[in-house]
Design a protein around this motif. Structure first.
Motif, PDB file in Angstrom:
ATOM      1  N   LYS A  44      10.095  13.691  -1.097  1.00 12.45           N
ATOM      2  CA  LYS A  44       9.351  14.859  -1.578  1.00 12.45           C
ATOM      3  C   LYS A  44      10.291  16.060  -1.724  1.00 12.45           C
ATOM      4  N   GLU A  45      11.140  16.290  -0.707  1.00 17.85           N
ATOM      5  CA  GLU A  45      12.089  17.412  -0.747  1.00 17.85           C
ATOM      6  C   GLU A  45      13.090  17.265  -1.886  1.00 17.85           C
ATOM      7  N   GLN A  46      13.412  16.012  -2.243  1.00 13.84           N
ATOM      8  CA  GLN A  46      14.378  15.757  -3.316  1.00 13.84           C
ATOM      9  C   GLN A  46      13.694  15.674  -4.689  1.00 13.84           C
ATOM     10  N   ASN A  47      12.396  16.025  -4.714  1.00 14.58           N
ATOM     11  CA  ASN A  47      11.602  15.999  -5.946  1.00 14.58           C
ATOM     12  C   ASN A  47      11.510  14.617  -6.577  1.00 14.58           C
ATOM     13  N   VAL A  48      11.518  13.590  -5.728  1.00  6.87           N
ATOM     14  CA  VAL A  48      11.308  12.223  -6.196  1.00  6.87           C
ATOM     15  C   VAL A  48       9.815  11.936  -6.025  1.00  6.87           C
ATOM     16  N   THR A  49       9.115  11.917  -7.153  1.00  9.61           N
ATOM     17  CA  THR A  49       7.666  11.723  -7.080  1.00  9.61           C
ATOM     18  C   THR A  49       7.214  10.427  -7.741  1.00  9.61           C
ATOM     19  N   ASP A  50       8.013   9.913  -8.654  1.00 11.47           N
ATOM     20  CA  ASP A  50       7.628   8.710  -9.385  1.00 11.47           C
ATOM     21  C   ASP A  50       8.276   7.485  -8.743  1.00 11.47           C
ATOM     22  N   TYR A  51       7.649   7.004  -7.676  1.00 15.63           N
ATOM     23  CA  TYR A  51       8.169   5.804  -7.016  1.00 15.63           C
ATOM     24  C   TYR A  51       7.017   4.960  -6.519  1.00 15.63           C
ATOM     25  N   GLY A  52       7.297   3.675  -6.404  1.00 16.47           N
ATOM     26  CA  GLY A  52       6.297   2.758  -5.888  1.00 16.47           C
ATOM     27  C   GLY A  52       6.522   2.536  -4.408  1.00 16.47           C
ATOM     28  N   THR A  53       5.471   2.120  -3.728  1.00 15.13           N
ATOM     29  CA  THR A  53       5.613   1.808  -2.306  1.00 15.13           C
ATOM     30  C   THR A  53       4.987   0.452  -2.026  1.00 15.13           C
ATOM     31  N   PHE A  54       5.445  -0.145  -0.953  1.00 14.31           N
ATOM     32  CA  PHE A  54       4.874  -1.395  -0.477  1.00 14.31           C
ATOM     33  C   PHE A  54       4.757  -1.281   1.035  1.00 14.31           C
ATOM     34  N   ASN A  55       3.539  -1.492   1.541  1.00 13.15           N
ATOM     35  CA  ASN A  55       3.290  -1.432   2.980  1.00 13.15           C
ATOM     36  C   ASN A  55       3.640  -2.793   3.572  1.00 13.15           C
ATOM     37  N   ILE A  56       4.777  -2.881   4.238  1.00 14.04           N
ATOM     38  CA  ILE A  56       5.244  -4.172   4.744  1.00 14.04           C
ATOM     39  C   ILE A  56       4.406  -4.661   5.919  1.00 14.04           C
ATOM     40  N   LEU A  57       3.563  -3.806   6.479  1.00 11.16           N
ATOM     41  CA  LEU A  57       2.694  -4.237   7.574  1.00 11.16           C
ATOM     42  C   LEU A  57       1.550  -5.118   7.064  1.00 11.16           C
ATOM     43  N   GLU A  58       1.306  -5.086   5.760  1.00 11.55           N
ATOM     44  CA  GLU A  58       0.194  -5.848   5.193  1.00 11.55           C
ATOM     45  C   GLU A  58       0.592  -7.236   4.715  1.00 11.55           C
ATOM     46  N   ASP A  59       1.888  -7.547   4.710  1.00  7.55           N
ATOM     47  CA  ASP A  59       2.326  -8.845   4.198  1.00  7.55           C
ATOM     48  C   ASP A  59       3.544  -9.320   4.989  1.00  7.55           C
ATOM     49  N   MET A  60       3.302 -10.238   5.920  1.00  9.81           N
ATOM     50  CA  MET A  60       4.393 -10.700   6.791  1.00  9.81           C
ATOM     51  C   MET A  60       5.447 -11.484   6.018  1.00  9.81           C
ATOM     52  N   ASP A  61       5.056 -12.187   4.969  1.00 14.95           N
ATOM     53  CA  ASP A  61       6.042 -12.925   4.176  1.00 14.95           C
ATOM     54  C   ASP A  61       7.030 -11.963   3.531  1.00 14.95           C
ATOM     55  N   VAL A  62       6.516 -10.889   2.959  1.00 18.24           N
ATOM     56  CA  VAL A  62       7.400  -9.891   2.352  1.00 18.24           C
ATOM     57  C   VAL A  62       8.200  -9.188   3.444  1.00 18.24           C
ATOM     58  N   ARG A  63       7.546  -8.840   4.528  1.00 17.60           N
ATOM     59  CA  ARG A  63       8.225  -8.118   5.613  1.00 17.60           C
ATOM     60  C   ARG A  63       9.437  -8.896   6.119  1.00 17.60           C
ATOM     61  N   GLN A  64       9.256 -10.178   6.389  1.00 15.42           N
ATOM     62  CA  GLN A  64      10.361 -10.988   6.903  1.00 15.42           C
ATOM     63  C   GLN A  64      11.328 -11.381   5.786  1.00 15.42           C
ATOM     64  N   GLY A  65      10.769 -11.746   4.635  1.00 17.16           N
ATOM     65  CA  GLY A  65      11.606 -12.197   3.527  1.00 17.16           C
ATOM     66  C   GLY A  65      12.539 -11.126   3.012  1.00 17.16           C
ATOM     67  N   LEU A  66      12.062  -9.900   2.961  1.00 20.09           N
ATOM     68  CA  LEU A  66      12.882  -8.802   2.451  1.00 20.09           C
ATOM     69  C   LEU A  66      14.057  -8.515   3.373  1.00 20.09           C
ATOM     70  N   LYS A  67      13.862  -8.662   4.674  1.00 26.79           N
ATOM     71  CA  LYS A  67      14.967  -8.463   5.626  1.00 26.79           C
ATOM     72  C   LYS A  67      16.108  -9.428   5.328  1.00 26.79           C
ATOM     73  N   THR A  68      15.754 -10.678   5.066  1.00 21.86           N
ATOM     74  CA  THR A  68      16.762 -11.695   4.764  1.00 21.86           C
ATOM     75  C   THR A  68      17.362 -11.450   3.388  1.00 21.86           C
ATOM     76  N   TYR A  69      16.494 -11.182   2.430  1.00 19.43           N
ATOM     77  CA  TYR A  69      16.922 -10.972   1.049  1.00 19.43           C
ATOM     78  C   TYR A  69      17.930  -9.829   0.950  1.00 19.43           C
ATOM     79  N   SER A  70      17.624  -8.740   1.626  1.00 18.27           N
ATOM     80  CA  SER A  70      18.460  -7.535   1.527  1.00 18.27           C
ATOM     81  C   SER A  70      19.590  -7.521   2.549  1.00 18.27           C
ATOM     82  N   ASN A  71      19.495  -8.429   3.529  1.00 13.40           N
ATOM     83  CA  ASN A  71      20.441  -8.426   4.645  1.00 13.40           C
ATOM     84  C   ASN A  71      20.401  -7.068   5.352  1.00 13.40           C
ATOM     85  N   TRP A  72      19.203  -6.502   5.432  1.00 18.75           N
ATOM     86  CA  TRP A  72      18.980  -5.199   6.062  1.00 18.75           C
ATOM     87  C   TRP A  72      17.815  -5.378   7.030  1.00 18.75           C
TER      88      TRP A  72
END
Length: 106
Positions: A44-72
């Motif tokens: 918000k402070e950087q005036n970034v308003t056009d972005y998508g979000t994903f709530n990783i608490l709602e999808d355990m497959d994405v939550r775990q898979g993204l950690k591996t995918y991104s190595n983060w």
């Protein structure tokens, strides 16, 4: 989950849903952790308003898979054009080093 399995769960489609995607705990209007809240405020402070979000608490497959995918291993994770920019600390460093605008406007 492996990178291959994550792709099967439409992971790359989710990452590329918008030019800028934030994977966070909760939503921008109701963050579920302090780090997610901080990154929303920074965007918000950087005036970034056009972005998508994903709530990783709602999808355990994405939550775990993204950690591996991104190595983060932690959230939030910020992606631009399908590439991981980093988490909260990296975003803060990029702003301090005047690299953030270039990264999100790539």
């Amino acid at each position: 989950k492996t990178k291959q399995n994550f792709n099967l769960y439409n992971g790359e489609k989710i990452i590329n849903k918008k030019k800028i995607m934030l994977f966070m705990k909760g939503t921008p209007s109701a963050p579920q952790c302090g780090f997610s809240n901080q990154i929303v405020q920074i965007l918000k402070e950087q005036n970034v308003t056009d972005y998508g979000t994903f709530n990783i608490l709602e999808d355990m497959d994405v939550r775990q898979g993204l950690k591996t995918y991104s190595n983060w291993p932690t959230y939030p994770q910020l992606y631009v054009k399908g590439k991981l920019i980093g988490g909260l600390d990296v975003v803060k460093e990029m702003i301090e080093d005047d690299e953030f605008d270039d990264a999100i406007n790539a």
